[in-house]
Scaffold this motif. Structure first.
Motif, mmCIF file in Angstrom:
data_model
loop_
_atom_site.group_PDB
_atom_site.id
_atom_site.type_symbol
_atom_site.label_atom_id
_atom_site.label_comp_id
_atom_site.label_asym_id
_atom_site.label_seq_id
_atom_site.Cartn_x
_atom_site.Cartn_y
_atom_site.Cartn_z
ATOM 1 N N PRO A 143 -1.558 19.372 1.831
ATOM 2 C CA PRO A 143 -2.798 20.070 2.166
ATOM 3 C C PRO A 143 -3.965 19.415 1.440
ATOM 4 O O PRO A 143 -3.872 19.115 0.248
ATOM 5 N N THR A 188 -4.052 22.648 -3.018
ATOM 6 C CA THR A 188 -4.727 21.744 -2.077
ATOM 7 C C THR A 188 -5.336 20.570 -2.829
ATOM 8 O O THR A 188 -6.020 20.764 -3.844
ATOM 9 N N LYS A 246 -8.535 18.757 1.324
ATOM 10 C CA LYS A 246 -9.898 19.079 1.745
ATOM 11 C C LYS A 246 -10.829 18.003 1.242
ATOM 12 O O LYS A 246 -10.506 17.281 0.304
ATOM 13 N N LEU A 289 -8.163 11.827 4.463
ATOM 14 C CA LEU A 289 -7.926 13.250 4.708
ATOM 15 C C LEU A 289 -6.855 13.418 5.787
ATOM 16 O O LEU A 289 -5.909 14.193 5.627
ATOM 17 N N ASN A 290 -6.985 12.647 6.873
ATOM 18 C CA ASN A 290 -6.008 12.736 7.962
ATOM 19 C C ASN A 290 -4.637 12.263 7.502
ATOM 20 O O ASN A 290 -3.621 12.843 7.854
ATOM 21 N N ARG A 305 -2.961 14.896 5.296
ATOM 22 C CA ARG A 305 -2.485 16.026 6.101
ATOM 23 C C ARG A 305 -1.277 15.639 6.931
ATOM 24 O O ARG A 305 -0.325 16.412 7.060
#
Ligand code: FDM
Ligand code: MG
Length: 228
Positions: free
Chosen positions: A36, A92, A38, A27-28, A31
């Motif tokens: 984007p 996303t 989630k 996730l990091n 990003r």
């Protein structure tokens, strides 16, 4: 220009394979790359259905027959369907920490009830309620051998965290990947990563799977497929 849709990426594997750790890293990393993203965990224990699942997993006083709990796990995915689709449409990328594949193999791995039906749940029965859910663009499978799994920290207290069950789950995951028929997935949907290495090594291999998933979305029709 319309926003391209996000990718739907399922992370699967046995307990102790490092799914949640890898999901957080991923996730990091997404990003940080300006993508984007989630994270959605299944079971989602925060909803009313999720409360029932949680109580089944964590207490022995909540008794549900194998069919009922199986359908609750599936319903717990169905109640997220709209938000999964709208997240993807908004551009996303969505990481799923477990999905329908865990749903199939954990239920099918359960020891059969003695009364009234001596047969375990079949794979085809277990797949049926998930038909129609959004199908991942790629399933990243964290593969861990029995020996390595046993070197890692011991099991907790939850139902299913037992060695015999885990061994059956391992075999059934292998069968789904080999047949390429985990809820109609093709063999190429599975991206198998050796989860026995260091966290950084595994993260590197997982990232290659993600890049492949993103490529498939870029080259695809833009539609989100459904589980058949
Ligand atoms: N599990 C998970 C199922 O049996 N069916 C499902 O559909 C899903 C998503 O629930 F033993 C099992 C797998 C695991 C347990 O999962 C709880 P987490 O990832 O430990 O919360
Ligand atoms: Mg667990």
């Amino acid at each position: 220009m319309t926003t391209p849709r996000g990718a739907l990426i399922a992370i699967e594997g046995l307990d102790r394979a490092g799914k949640s750790t890898q999901c957080d890293i991923l996730l990091n990393r997404l990003r940080a790359a300006g993508i984007p993203a989630k994270l959605q965990k299944f079971p989602d224990r925060t909803t009313p259905i999720g409360h029932m699942i949680n109580s089944y997993l964590t207490t022995t006083s909540t008794n549900l027959d194998d069919q009922s709990i199986h359908l609750l796990f599936s319903a717990n995915r169905w109640e997220s369907r709209d938000s999964i689709l709208s997240t993807l449409q908004a551009g996303t990328t969505l990481l799923l920490d477990r999905y329908v594949y865990s749903g199939i193999v954990f239920s099918a791995a359960k020891p059969a009830e003695v009364i009234p039906d001596p047969k375990p749940l079949s794979i085809s029965w277990c797949k049926a309620p998930d038909v129609g859910l959004p199908r991942p663009d790629i399933i990243i499978f964290l593969n861990i051998g029995q020996e390595e799994a046993e070197k890692r920290a011991g099991f907790g207290e939850e139902r299913y965290e037992k060695r015999e069950m885990q061994e059956k789950v391992r075999g059934l995951f292998e069968r789904l990947r080999g047949e390429g028929s985990g809820s109609s997935t093709d063999k190429e949907d599975w991206w198998v990563v050796d989860a026995g290495g260091s966290i950084e090594e595994v993260a590197g291999e997982v990232w290659k799977g993600v890049e492949e998933g993103l490529r498939r979305v870029r080259e695809g029709s833009g539609e989100v497929r459904s589980i058949e």
